[in-house]
Design a protein around this motif. Structure first.
Motif, PDB file in Angstrom:
ATOM      1  N   GLU A 174       0.863  -1.181   0.000  1.00  0.00           N
ATOM      2  CA  GLU A 174       0.000   0.000   0.000  1.00  0.00           C
ATOM      3  C   GLU A 174       0.899   1.230   0.000  1.00  0.00           C
ATOM      4  O   GLU A 174       1.495   1.581   1.023  1.00  0.00           O
ATOM      5  N   GLN A 176       2.057   5.064   0.012  1.00  0.00           N
ATOM      6  CA  GLN A 176       1.590   6.367   0.474  1.00  0.00           C
ATOM      7  C   GLN A 176       1.545   7.321  -0.718  1.00  0.00           C
ATOM      8  O   GLN A 176       2.092   7.048  -1.784  1.00  0.00           O
ATOM      9  N   SER A 177       0.893   8.437  -0.548  1.00  0.00           N
ATOM     10  CA  SER A 177       0.848   9.449  -1.608  1.00  0.00           C
ATOM     11  C   SER A 177       2.239  10.052  -1.801  1.00  0.00           C
ATOM     12  O   SER A 177       3.002  10.201  -0.843  1.00  0.00           O
ATOM     13  N   GLU A 179       5.091  12.618  -2.066  1.00  0.00           N
ATOM     14  CA  GLU A 179       5.288  13.885  -1.363  1.00  0.00           C
ATOM     15  C   GLU A 179       5.600  15.024  -2.323  1.00  0.00           C
ATOM     16  O   GLU A 179       5.298  16.188  -2.039  1.00  0.00           O
ATOM     17  N   ASP A 268      11.115   8.270   0.487  1.00  0.00           N
ATOM     18  CA  ASP A 268       9.853   8.593  -0.193  1.00  0.00           C
ATOM     19  C   ASP A 268       9.752   7.769  -1.472  1.00  0.00           C
ATOM     20  O   ASP A 268       9.971   8.267  -2.584  1.00  0.00           O
TER      21      ASP A 268
END
Length: 383
Positions: A174, A176-177, A179, A268
């Motif tokens: 999953e 994350q969005s 950055e 990230d």
């Protein structure tokens, strides 16, 4: 939600963030949020971002100092101390991940007060030598979880294990969005928006096969001599003693340093994958590679080595984009096929994203794990 009094303790080698640690975080958060279980993550080494991430989600962490040793007296003393520390946590279920936590728990879990222990095998038995101690640890574990069918079959064959003790639960992923945007990320890395960028997301370890990928990339570079914007290969992942060797290998192939870039560990990941065009993955043996799954979740097409773990990740639709082990020419052909066809990249990338949603969701993985723990570890209630 039904409140559950059971204590579940996960055990990992360190708080560094890798594929196994991501699965542990997902499971710990799910058990805490949806089952009300008392959850704790223990690690042998006090380092890495998992500490901060777990704190953000309200999951307790603790350092349980332990180091596997070849010295018999030292290992006995270490196992005794680890047993005492685990007993103080009063676990009902012990869930170790990766080789040394698995081994240690296999030897001592019955003395910790736990009702059961679940060995988690995440790779193709890397480093496992079939020693007497190892076989003893495995014989003491009641249940095993592997992240792919191929790993499960290898374990059962190598250790003469019955299928009743082995469960296959696929990894979850999953992202994350991102950055930062694709444009800003490329600007920071001095990469034109018109440049084709491929990325292999994996630790720089001898178990992988980065050298074949570099040979393939040399062929890709040769095919792109007339392009103004030369394609770029990113090798993203923590260095496990291979970066210097791989940089020298790339130089010996005559590739400019800007055409192959070593990013090291990437925090990230979502922003990185949002900025690239293709996932490449070269390895000789894998369980179910998280690096491929994360790229698929980001909507990237995949050109990779044709091994069972990768096949399980990409599914039948992705088989035609897999190259035989050691075949640099075929890998180069696949990369060029995607590079020259943006429509194919979009179509296969979206299909990969949908496969992740259907087959590798966090909720699916966690529910399967909870069912297993509840069945064999004394968890009650429905969630």
């Amino acid at each position: 939600m039904v409140e559950i009094s059971s204590k579940v303790v996960f055990l990992i080698e360190s708080f560094n963030l890798g594929g196994s640690e991501r699965q542990v975080l997902n499971l710990a958060c799910y058990l805490k949020k949806h089952a009300g279980a008392d959850v704790e993550i223990g690690a042998f080494l006090n380092e890495g971002p998992v500490l901060d991430m777990a704190e953000h989600y309200g999951v307790k962490c603790r350092v349980l100092p332990f180091c596997w040793s070849r010295n018999f007296k030292r290992i006995l003393r270490g196992l005794y101390n680890l047993t005492r520390m685990l007993r103080n946590l009063e676990p009902q279920v012990l869930v170790p991940f990766t080789r040394f936590p698995n081994m240690a728990c296999g030897l001592i879990w019955r003395f910790t007060g736990a009702k059961t222990c679940i060995w988690n095998q995440r790779d193709m038995c890397e480093g496992m030598d079939g020693s007497r101690v190892e076989r003893w640890a495995i014989a003491n574990i009641p249940f095993f979880v592997s992240n792919s069918r191929d790993v499960a079959d290898l374990m059962m064959m190598k250790y003469d294990m019955s299928s009743e003790r082995m469960y296959v639960i696929r990894n979850s992923v999953e992202l994350q969005s991102a950055e930062i945007s694709r444009e800003i990320w490329r600007q920071k890395e001095n990469i034109s928006d018109k440049t084709f960028v491929a990325c292999m997301l994996a630790k720089l370890h001898s178990n992988k096969d980065h050298e074949i990928l570099l040979r393939a990339w040399r062929k890709v570079q040769d095919a792109c001599e007339d392009l103004v914007c030369k394609p770029v290969l990113l090798l993203a992942g923590r260095d496990y003693g291979m970066m210097t060797k791989l940089k020298a290998f790339a130089r010996n192939l005559g590739m400019p340093s800007l055409s192959v870039r070593f990013t090291g560990h990437v925090g990230d990941v979502a922003s990185l994958l949002n900025a690239v065009d293709l996932c490449v993955f070269s390895s000789r043996a894998e369980g179910c590679p998280n690096g491929v799954l994360e790229c698929m979740a980001a909507g990237l097409p995949v050109a990779a080595t044709d091994i069972p773990g990768v096949r399980e990740a990409v599914g039948p639709r992705g088989y035609e984009y897999l190259a035989p082990v050691g075949d640099a020419a075929k890998m180069a052909d696949l990369i060029l096929k995607f590079m020259n066809d943006p429509g194919l990249r979009r179509k296969e990338g979206e299909a990969n994203r949908e496969r992740i949603r259907a087959e590798f969701s966090v909720e699916r993985m966690c529910k399967e794990y909870v069912d297993l723990i509840r069945k064999h570890g004394g968890l009650d209630g429905e969630f």
